[in-house]
Design a protein around this motif. Sequence first.
Motif, PDB file in Angstrom:
ATOM      1  N   ALA A   1       0.813  -1.217   0.000  1.00 43.03           N
ATOM      2  CA  ALA A   1       0.000   0.000   0.000  1.00 43.03           C
ATOM      3  C   ALA A   1       0.848   1.270   0.000  1.00 43.03           C
ATOM      4  O   ALA A   1       0.496   2.246  -0.665  1.00 43.03           O
ATOM      5  CB  ALA A   1      -0.959  -0.002   1.188  1.00 43.03           C
TER       6      ALA A   1
ATOM      7  N   ASP B   1      -8.160   5.741  -2.128  1.00 41.11           N
ATOM      8  CA  ASP B   1      -9.132   5.283  -1.134  1.00 41.11           C
ATOM      9  C   ASP B   1      -8.712   3.951  -0.526  1.00 41.11           C
ATOM     10  O   ASP B   1      -8.815   3.739   0.665  1.00 41.11           O
ATOM     11  CB  ASP B   1     -10.526   5.125  -1.763  1.00 41.11           C
ATOM     12  N   GLY B   2      -8.224   3.074  -1.360  1.00 41.27           N
ATOM     13  CA  GLY B   2      -7.831   1.760  -0.868  1.00 41.27           C
ATOM     14  C   GLY B   2      -6.518   1.759  -0.120  1.00 41.27           C
ATOM     15  O   GLY B   2      -6.373   1.064   0.887  1.00 41.27           O
ATOM     16  N   THR B   3      -5.559   2.542  -0.599  1.00 39.31           N
ATOM     17  CA  THR B   3      -4.251   2.520   0.061  1.00 39.31           C
ATOM     18  C   THR B   3      -4.345   3.099   1.464  1.00 39.31           C
ATOM     19  O   THR B   3      -3.591   2.693   2.350  1.00 39.31           O
ATOM     20  CB  THR B   3      -3.182   3.276  -0.759  1.00 39.31           C
ATOM     21  N   GLY B   4      -5.281   4.005   1.683  1.00 35.73           N
ATOM     22  CA  GLY B   4      -5.494   4.536   3.023  1.00 35.73           C
ATOM     23  C   GLY B   4      -5.996   3.466   3.984  1.00 35.73           C
ATOM     24  O   GLY B   4      -5.793   3.555   5.197  1.00 35.73           O
ATOM     25  N   ARG B   5      -6.636   2.428   3.439  1.00 35.72           N
ATOM     26  CA  ARG B   5      -7.129   1.315   4.259  1.00 35.72           C
ATOM     27  C   ARG B   5      -6.178   0.120   4.197  1.00 35.72           C
ATOM     28  O   ARG B   5      -6.545  -0.977   4.582  1.00 35.72           O
ATOM     29  CB  ARG B   5      -8.522   0.888   3.775  1.00 35.72           C
ATOM     30  N   ARG B   6      -4.961   0.352   3.659  1.00 36.27           N
ATOM     31  CA  ARG B   6      -3.932  -0.685   3.536  1.00 36.27           C
ATOM     32  C   ARG B   6      -4.338  -1.789   2.561  1.00 36.27           C
ATOM     33  O   ARG B   6      -3.901  -2.921   2.666  1.00 36.27           O
ATOM     34  CB  ARG B   6      -3.574  -1.308   4.887  1.00 36.27           C
ATOM     35  N   LYS B   7      -5.191  -1.462   1.606  1.00 37.26           N
ATOM     36  CA  LYS B   7      -5.621  -2.425   0.587  1.00 37.26           C
ATOM     37  C   LYS B   7      -4.971  -2.045  -0.733  1.00 37.26           C
ATOM     38  O   LYS B   7      -4.707  -0.888  -0.996  1.00 37.26           O
ATOM     39  CB  LYS B   7      -7.139  -2.430   0.461  1.00 37.26           C
TER      40      LYS B   7
ATOM     41  N   GLU C   1      -8.062  -4.659  -4.446  1.00 43.78           N
ATOM     42  CA  GLU C   1      -9.388  -4.116  -4.749  1.00 43.78           C
ATOM     43  C   GLU C   1      -9.301  -2.706  -5.347  1.00 43.78           C
ATOM     44  O   GLU C   1      -9.928  -2.435  -6.374  1.00 43.78           O
ATOM     45  CB  GLU C   1     -10.259  -4.119  -3.488  1.00 43.78           C
TER      46      GLU C   1
END
Length: 151
Positions: A41, A113-119, A122
């Motif tokens: 991420a 959006d995803g990298t902020g959630r460590r994803k 997706e």
Amino acid sequence: MDPELAGLYALHTLFAGLWTGGVVFVMWAVLPVARDGGLDADPLGSITRRVKRLSRVSAVLLALTGVRMAMVLDYTETAVLFETTRGYLLVGMIALWLVLMGLVEVGASKLADGTGRRKVREPARNARPFFLGATVVAALLLVDAGLLAAV
């Protein structure tokens, strides 16, 4: 050729190439690796921020140099824009430029959006259609520029 015009062309072409290259690089090199889980991420977030910055800087510089070139070449009259092949190509370029800006912004936001959630997987899947569209639009912009140079 007028030295100012030559400098404008060079700067305009440089940032058009950088913007196109950045979009294509994300589409063909970054997203597949991220979708496969081969990218963490933090690096993906860093790449996303840099692509957004490159896109925004390029968009501003292309707008400024494009407007100035239109003024130097005297393409500011409505008749020139809407009654000539050159004018149609310029209007098409502006429309494609706006679409490219939007696609890159939305695609980069999907990634962020995803990298902020460590994803990673997706967000990369969600961003792919936008970067694919941006890649197509960037290629069309280069074709439009080539046609514009030929008329």
